[in-house]
Design an enzyme around this catalytic site. Structure first.
Site, PDB file in Angstrom:
ATOM      1  N   ARG A  84      -7.518   3.342  -4.302  1.00 48.23           N
ATOM      2  CA  ARG A  84      -7.413   2.033  -3.648  1.00 48.23           C
ATOM      3  C   ARG A  84      -5.942   1.764  -3.322  1.00 48.23           C
ATOM      4  O   ARG A  84      -5.055   2.181  -4.069  1.00 48.23           O
ATOM      5  CB  ARG A  84      -7.929   0.949  -4.596  1.00 48.23           C
ATOM      6  CG  ARG A  84      -7.939  -0.416  -3.955  1.00 48.23           C
ATOM      7  CD  ARG A  84      -8.250  -1.530  -4.959  1.00 48.23           C
ATOM      8  NE  ARG A  84      -8.235  -2.811  -4.276  1.00 48.23           N
ATOM      9  CZ  ARG A  84      -7.950  -3.973  -4.854  1.00 48.23           C
ATOM     10  NH1 ARG A  84      -7.662  -4.013  -6.140  1.00 48.23           N
ATOM     11  NH2 ARG A  84      -7.947  -5.084  -4.152  1.00 48.23           N
ATOM     12  N   HIS A  85      -5.701   1.066  -2.222  1.00 47.69           N
ATOM     13  CA  HIS A  85      -4.325   0.691  -1.862  1.00 47.69           C
ATOM     14  C   HIS A  85      -3.643  -0.068  -3.009  1.00 47.69           C
ATOM     15  O   HIS A  85      -4.316  -0.609  -3.893  1.00 47.69           O
ATOM     16  CB  HIS A  85      -4.325  -0.185  -0.603  1.00 47.69           C
ATOM     17  CG  HIS A  85      -5.131  -1.430  -0.774  1.00 47.69           C
ATOM     18  ND1 HIS A  85      -4.691  -2.510  -1.510  1.00 47.69           N
ATOM     19  CD2 HIS A  85      -6.383  -1.746  -0.361  1.00 47.69           C
ATOM     20  CE1 HIS A  85      -5.623  -3.429  -1.520  1.00 47.69           C
ATOM     21  NE2 HIS A  85      -6.671  -2.995  -0.844  1.00 47.69           N
ATOM     22  N   GLY A  86      -2.322  -0.166  -2.956  1.00 46.15           N
ATOM     23  CA  GLY A  86      -1.572  -0.854  -4.007  1.00 46.15           C
ATOM     24  C   GLY A  86      -1.570  -2.370  -3.844  1.00 46.15           C
ATOM     25  O   GLY A  86      -2.281  -2.925  -2.993  1.00 46.15           O
ATOM     26  N   ALA A 394      -4.395  -0.003  -6.788  1.00 46.77           N
ATOM     27  CA  ALA A 394      -4.106   1.428  -6.986  1.00 46.77           C
ATOM     28  C   ALA A 394      -5.130   2.126  -7.898  1.00 46.77           C
ATOM     29  O   ALA A 394      -4.867   3.207  -8.430  1.00 46.77           O
ATOM     30  CB  ALA A 394      -2.691   1.675  -7.506  1.00 46.77           C
TER      31      ALA A 394
END
Ligand SMILES: *[C@@H]1O[C@H](CO)[C@@H](O)[C@H](O)[C@H]1NC(C)=O
Ligand SMILES: *[C@@H]1O[C@H](CO)[C@@H](O)[C@H](O)[C@H]1NC(C)=O
Ligand SMILES: *[C@@H]1O[C@H](CO)[C@@H](O)[C@H](O)[C@H]1NC(C)=O
Ligand SMILES: *[C@@H]1O[C@H](CO)[C@@H](O)[C@H](O)[C@H]1NC(C)=O
Ligand SMILES: *[C@@H]1O[C@H](CO)[C@@H](O)[C@H](O)[C@H]1NC(C)=O
Length: 463
Positions: A84-86, A394
């Site tokens: 997952r994106h930060g 993340a």
């Protein structure tokens, strides 16, 4: 090149030293802990550090005994990371809510508490609508640090040699926060290896990383269906939620009628964003206590459960394309291993909480025996389905294929913790065992079939 040089090895030290000084300074000034008491309940807005507290001491620490091969005779041959994106800014919708709460509190709240004084006199609404969900600097660091830890954990796979040999693939969702995240991950690696003159590529692939918006049945039955999330709506007006509103109203000395569930959530968001983005224990955190936070966490879990997980079967099925793609990669790697040349060693794939949750549910992870509903908050106290733990910023799922003396084995990690596949009583089962166990999905789970809507038949008159 300039963009990566700042992340020198020394910088970790400087940042650590500086933040310790700052932490100390703010501790002395305000005499309050650095971490809000409710930080473990933020759901998808949780920091990764809350899930792995040892990272607070050393953000690059890898627990080798936890992350190592299943046995000494095993060698890692393939890695897939779905990440997952930060940490990101709030979206416009939540920024508006936060602004409304801020206006209300500044205008109406009364009381002697220091934190209220702090909000009224020192806190400025600094979130603006153009921030809309973008990755923040902390979010870039989330991915840079994760990259370094994974390279330390799997040095034979995430290696300069594999980078140069084009054996690492990078795939991302088209959203800017994901593209920025994958770039930060790559920066982290280049910096770690002190490599210059080699570039990374990445591919945008929304049919893999944003499958949910391409599954028409999902869009019609869940996304655009007002009753699909009715449990969430019912819980918003539950006794538990009313108690949370009542307590917040009393802390602020504002009439209960003005404190809506939306505004209670806005306080929760403010606390979570100030903490995740700026590492601050904001005065807003005092509007809620741990009892309140448990209720708000459940509300968010209910939403993810019904919108992205077990609540509706199509939520899970919408990830069939990603699921098949993962096993196609693993099959290819096991074929390569038997017949010679390895063509791909690593695949790094960045998406959303909405990407990870359906995939986890498809494979049966974190499934509770009884569904999460508006009525059973208290019975679900020890539920498995807890998004704070599953999908913080993340968050990452790792599939690691090992060559061992008795064959290929597969290990699965979530957020750098080993997990056993549901109903497989082994921490690193034979790859064949996993394939057999998931055979129904591997033979079925057809994205096209699951996601297509029945054709509207032309009526007689039209013919
Ligand atoms: C590493 O993981 C093991 C469990 O395998 C645990 O006992 C140990 O405390 C961990 N070490 C650190 C420093 O977190
Ligand atoms: C995305 O990935 C799928 C599965 O690997 C592939 O079939 C498709 O061609 C890819 N799309 C793009 C635009 O690269
Ligand atoms: C909407 O969701 C409800 C509740 O899950 C379900 O019964 C209904 O069939 C759905 N409607 C459509 C059009 O899919
Ligand atoms: C939660 O509620 C649902 C229906 O409302 C019920 O089927 C289930 O058994 C309940 N779960 C628990 C743990 O009580
Ligand atoms: C799981 O495996 C362990 C040893 O590996 C064994 O002691 C245990 O009985 C097994 N449990 C089940 C439910 O098969």
């Amino acid at each position: 090149m300039k963009s990566i040089t700042f992340l020198s090895r020394n910088r970790y030290f400087v940042v650590a030293a500086l933040s310790m000084v700052m932490v100390r300074a703010s501790y002395c000034k305000l005499m309050k802990p650095v971490i809000p008491g409710i930080a473990n309940y933020f759901g998808t807005k949780c920091r990764y550090e809350e899930v792995n507290p040892h990272l607070m001491d050393n953000i690059l620490f890898v627990n080798k005994s936890l992350m190592g091969p299943p046995s000494p005779d095993c060698r890692a041959v393939h890695l897939i990371a779905v990440i997952r994106h930060g940490t990101r800014y709030p979206t416009v919708k939540n920024i508006k809510r936060m602004a409304r709460l801020c206006d209300l509190v500044k205008a109406e709240a009364t009381g002697p508490d220091w934190w209220l004084h702090d909000i009224k006199n020192n806190w400025r609404m600094w979130y603006t609508e153009d921030m809309d969900g973008k990755l923040v600097e902390k979010g870039k660091n989330d991915l840079r640090h994760l990259a370094v830890r994974l390279a330390e954990t799997f040095p034979s796979l995430i290696s300069e040699e594999n980078l140069r040999g084009n054996r690492m693939e990078f795939i991302t969702s088209s959203k800017h926060r994901c593209v920025d995240s994958i770039k930060a991950f790559q920066e982290g690696l280049l910096q770690h290896w002190d490599v210059r003159g080699v570039g990374f590529k990445h591919y945008v692939n929304d049919s893999l990383m944003r499958f949910f918006e391409q599954c028409q049945r999902y869009v019609e039955d869940v996304e655009n269906n007002k009753t699909a999330l009715k449990e969430v709506e019912v819980f918003k007006s539950s006794v538990e939620m009313e108690e949370v509103r009542r307590r917040m109203a009393s802390r602020l000395q504002i009439p209960l009628s003005q404190i809506t569930t939306d505004l209670v959530e806005a306080a929760f968001f403010l606390c979570s964003y100030e903490f995740a983005i700026k590492s601050e224990n904001s005065p807003w955190c005092n509007l809620l206590d741990e009892v309140d936070a448990e209720v708000l966490e459940y509300k968010n879990d209910l939403k993810q459960y019904w919108k992205r997980a077990y609540g509706h079967d199509i939520n899970r099925k919408s990830s069939c394309s990603l699921f098949h793609d993962l096993f196609r990669r693993l099959d290819q790697a096991s074929y390569d291993y038997r017949f010679g040349e390895v063509t791909k060693a690593v695949s790094i794939q960045v998406g959303h909480a909405e990407t990870l949750l359906p995939l986890l549910s498809l494979m049966g992870f974190f499934r509770d025996e009884t569904p999460l509903t508006a009525e059973n908050f208290s019975q679900q106290h020890n539920r498995k389905f807890r998004t704070s733990w599953m999908v913080p910023y993340a968050a990452n799922l790792l599939f690691v294929l090992y060559e061992c003396s008795d064959g290929l084995r597969l290990q699965f990690f979530i957020n750098e913790k080993p997990m056993t596949f549901p109903k497989i009583n082994h921490s690193a089962p034979l790859y064949e065992t996993v394939r057999n166990h998931l055979s129904d999905l591997l033979d079925g789970c057809d994205f096209k079939k699951e996601c297509e809507l029945p054709r509207v038949r032309p009526t007689k008159t039209e013919l």
